[in-house]
Design a protein around this motif. Structure first.
Motif, mmCIF file in Angstrom:
data_model
loop_
_atom_site.group_PDB
_atom_site.id
_atom_site.type_symbol
_atom_site.label_atom_id
_atom_site.label_comp_id
_atom_site.label_asym_id
_atom_site.label_seq_id
_atom_site.Cartn_x
_atom_site.Cartn_y
_atom_site.Cartn_z
ATOM 1 N N ARG A 138 2.349 -6.215 -6.914
ATOM 2 C CA ARG A 138 2.946 -5.290 -7.496
ATOM 3 C C ARG A 138 1.986 -4.445 -8.221
ATOM 4 N NH1 ARG A 138 8.950 -7.669 -9.803
ATOM 5 N NH2 ARG A 138 9.546 -8.601 -7.758
ATOM 6 N N ILE A 139 2.219 -3.252 -8.579
ATOM 7 C CA ILE A 139 1.002 -2.512 -9.111
ATOM 8 C C ILE A 139 1.839 -2.099 -10.526
ATOM 9 C CG2 ILE A 139 0.096 -0.281 -9.257
ATOM 10 C CD1 ILE A 139 0.139 -0.409 -6.037
ATOM 11 N N ARG A 150 -0.866 5.934 -7.938
ATOM 12 C CA ARG A 150 -1.646 5.281 -8.559
ATOM 13 C C ARG A 150 -2.837 6.428 -9.107
ATOM 14 N NH1 ARG A 150 -3.943 -0.187 -6.222
ATOM 15 N NH2 ARG A 150 -4.655 -0.110 -8.252
ATOM 16 N N ALA A 151 -3.226 7.343 -8.203
ATOM 17 C CA ALA A 151 -4.199 8.551 -8.538
ATOM 18 C C ALA A 151 -3.344 9.261 -9.580
ATOM 19 C CB ALA A 151 -3.956 9.223 -7.334
ATOM 20 N N TRP A 152 -2.029 9.657 -9.502
ATOM 21 C CA TRP A 152 -1.559 10.387 -10.473
ATOM 22 C C TRP A 152 -1.578 9.698 -12.035
ATOM 23 C CZ3 TRP A 152 2.910 8.956 -13.283
ATOM 24 C CH2 TRP A 152 3.442 10.133 -14.203
ATOM 25 N N LEU A 172 5.094 -0.014 -11.459
ATOM 26 C CA LEU A 172 5.507 1.123 -10.824
ATOM 27 C C LEU A 172 5.620 1.373 -9.359
ATOM 28 C CD1 LEU A 172 2.155 2.543 -12.932
ATOM 29 C CD2 LEU A 172 4.561 3.814 -12.999
ATOM 30 N N THR A 173 4.906 0.502 -8.563
ATOM 31 C CA THR A 173 5.107 0.568 -7.191
ATOM 32 C C THR A 173 4.536 -0.793 -6.608
ATOM 33 O OG1 THR A 173 4.777 1.881 -5.213
ATOM 34 C CG2 THR A 173 2.826 1.795 -6.956
ATOM 35 N N HIS A 174 4.359 -0.923 -5.285
ATOM 36 C CA HIS A 174 3.745 -2.002 -4.719
ATOM 37 C C HIS A 174 2.723 -1.781 -3.669
ATOM 38 C CE1 HIS A 174 4.036 -5.749 -2.505
ATOM 39 N NE2 HIS A 174 4.818 -6.415 -3.412
ATOM 40 N N SER A 175 1.853 -2.592 -3.641
ATOM 41 C CA SER A 175 0.579 -2.520 -2.611
ATOM 42 C C SER A 175 0.756 -2.465 -1.319
ATOM 43 C CB SER A 175 -0.484 -3.225 -3.118
ATOM 44 O OG SER A 175 -0.258 -4.568 -3.176
ATOM 45 N N GLU A 176 1.818 -2.971 -0.763
ATOM 46 C CA GLU A 176 2.134 -3.511 0.628
ATOM 47 C C GLU A 176 2.008 -2.140 1.483
ATOM 48 O OE1 GLU A 176 5.816 -5.628 1.142
ATOM 49 O OE2 GLU A 176 7.104 -3.938 0.301
ATOM 50 N N PRO A 177 1.745 -2.485 2.720
ATOM 51 C CA PRO A 177 1.503 -1.221 3.550
ATOM 52 C C PRO A 177 2.731 -0.449 3.750
ATOM 53 C CG PRO A 177 0.227 -3.424 4.637
ATOM 54 C CD PRO A 177 1.114 -3.722 3.356
ATOM 55 N N GLY A 226 10.394 -4.635 -7.755
ATOM 56 C CA GLY A 226 9.107 -4.901 -7.157
ATOM 57 C C GLY A 226 8.268 -3.591 -7.098
ATOM 58 N N GLY A 227 8.756 -2.517 -7.727
ATOM 59 C CA GLY A 227 8.116 -1.265 -7.515
ATOM 60 C C GLY A 227 8.487 -0.149 -6.878
#
Length: 417
Positions: A108-109, A91-93, A58-63, A389-390
């Protein structure tokens, strides 16, 4: 024959039922607007489901200060919308839809269930509850002389009058899933500047020796390093019948693509033992071969797979220099800088994503097309690209939300009361 009038007249039209289009529909429906989502395919979210086959990234956790530069030249254009709908919001969605997420070892998320289908089903249930309507097998073909949207449907041509339209038609990769780039000519006819659609996150063509291709087609090169144009990446690649592809190749694909398109070729260098220091590799290759065959000795001394040794043979054959005649120093250098000549870019139909699209200068700050008041654009049809990578899905969700908000704001300005 005149087109039939749609029953959905006066609903905001979203054209494209992928992540960007569905997110725009959700934003508009939550704003109290009646929405109809149109799509040429017989089902919704086909490319999203395809992306989730091996785990929906879905996405990535990096800043964000590391995240945003992934969008290359488009980063300044996308910064505000990604900051407004960042990975944490995505992520909240997902959580709101009952789909919890986790951060993988690479940052990666993913949804905990990994697949896309549970998330899509939950999302469609919420959209249905919000009153969003869907019109499938509706292929958009442009506008008529009254400004109505035109669709080809199984029942014939249909005209739809909409107070606002969000175009979320995707790029041109994997066209069998619905995003074929056919919209580009329609918008160019209206004077909208479109950058040519090109393969992104794609493989490349290589003229392998027949013996190498026939033996190793479809097999992976693991734990390698790739370098081109001053950039180096680590990962894996896969040998294909007519070239090379895989995650590490995709990471360099933008630079490689531009080089190939400019000059017809590019040389990618592959490090087969990137973790071994040159001095240590030379020491290993200085051990006497004895009665071993050269291939067996090389396999043991450098710990190379048969495919890696086959890859070494490619430039050796081209140069007319036998590997067995090379000094330990020269062989060590070759092992960690195998030149692979790329002769073409893989078809956009097989690319993971596409570059090019609607020029950002054609959009105002609300993602409305300046030349077409009331028409907004979002998702991969805009002129941006990003690595896997999201980052791809994140930008689709974020621009979809931005276009939905822009359409709401525009409707408030043109509809009395």
């Amino acid at each position: 024959m005149l087109p039939s009038e749609s029953k959905d007249t006066n609903n905001v039209a979203i054209i494209g039922a992928g992540p960007a289009g569905l997110m725009a529909a959700e934003v508009l429906a939550q704003g109290g607007v009646d929405v109809t989502v149109y799509d040429a395919m017989p089902s919704i979210g086909r490319k999203l489901l395809m992306a989730g086959r091996g785990g929906l990234n879905l996405t990535h956790s990096e800043p964000l200060d590391a995240f945003l530069p992934r969008y290359r030249e488009a980063a300044p254009k996308l910064a505000a919308v990604v900051e407004a709908f960042p990975p944490e919001r995505l992520r909240a969605w997902c959580e709101e839809l009952g789909q919890s997420t986790f951060v993988g070892s690479s940052g990666r998320i993913f949804p905990k269930v990994l697949k896309a289908s549970p998330l899509l089903r939950a999302w469609l249930r919420r959209l249905d509850t919000s009153g969003v309507q869907f019109a499938l097998r509706h292929r958009w073909t442009g506008w008529d002389d009254k400004g109505r949207l035109l669709f080809q449907t199984p029942e014939g041509e249909k005209a739809v009058e909409a107070p606002a339209t969000v175009l979320a038609l995707g790029g041109a990769s994997w066209p069998r899933l619905g995003s074929d780039g056919g919209w580009a000519e329609t918008l160019m006819a209206k004077g909208v500047k479109i950058s040519p659609l090109k393969s992104a996150n794609c493989g490349f063509k290589v003229a392998w020796l027949d013996i190498f291709r026939d033996r190793f087609e479809g097999q992976p090169l693991k734990g390698i390093g790739l370098s081109f144009g001053g950039r180096s990446v680590r990962g894996e690649a896969v040998i294909t019948r007519d070239g090379i592809e895989g995650g590490a190749v995709y990471a360099l694909s933008a630079e490689l693509r531009e080089a190939v398109l400019a000059s017809g070729r590019a040389t990618l260098h592959i490090a087969l033992r990137p973790d071994v220091k040159p001095r240590d590799l030379i020491t290993r290759l200085s051990v006497p071969r004895g009665k071993q065959t050269f291939t067996n000795w090389l396999r043991k001394a450098a710990q190379l797979s048969p495919m890696a040794i086959g890859l070494l043979q490619e430039p050796a054959f081209a140069s007319g220099v036998a590997l067995a005649s090379m000094s330990p120093e020269a062989l060590a250098t070759l092992i960690n800088a195998v030149p692979v000549r790329l002769t073409g870019v893989a078809s956009i139909a097989r690319a993971i994503s596409s570059a090019g699209g609607v020029d950002f200068d054609e959009l105002d700050g609300e993602f409305m097309l300046r030349r077409l008041p009331g028409v907004f654009a979002a998702g991969e049809m805009l002129d941006w690209e990003a690595p896997t990578g999201g980052y791809l899905l994140q930008a689709c969700f974020a621009t979809g939300a931005a276009a939905g908000k822009g359409a709401l704001k525009w409707l408030e300005s043109v509809i009395p009361g």
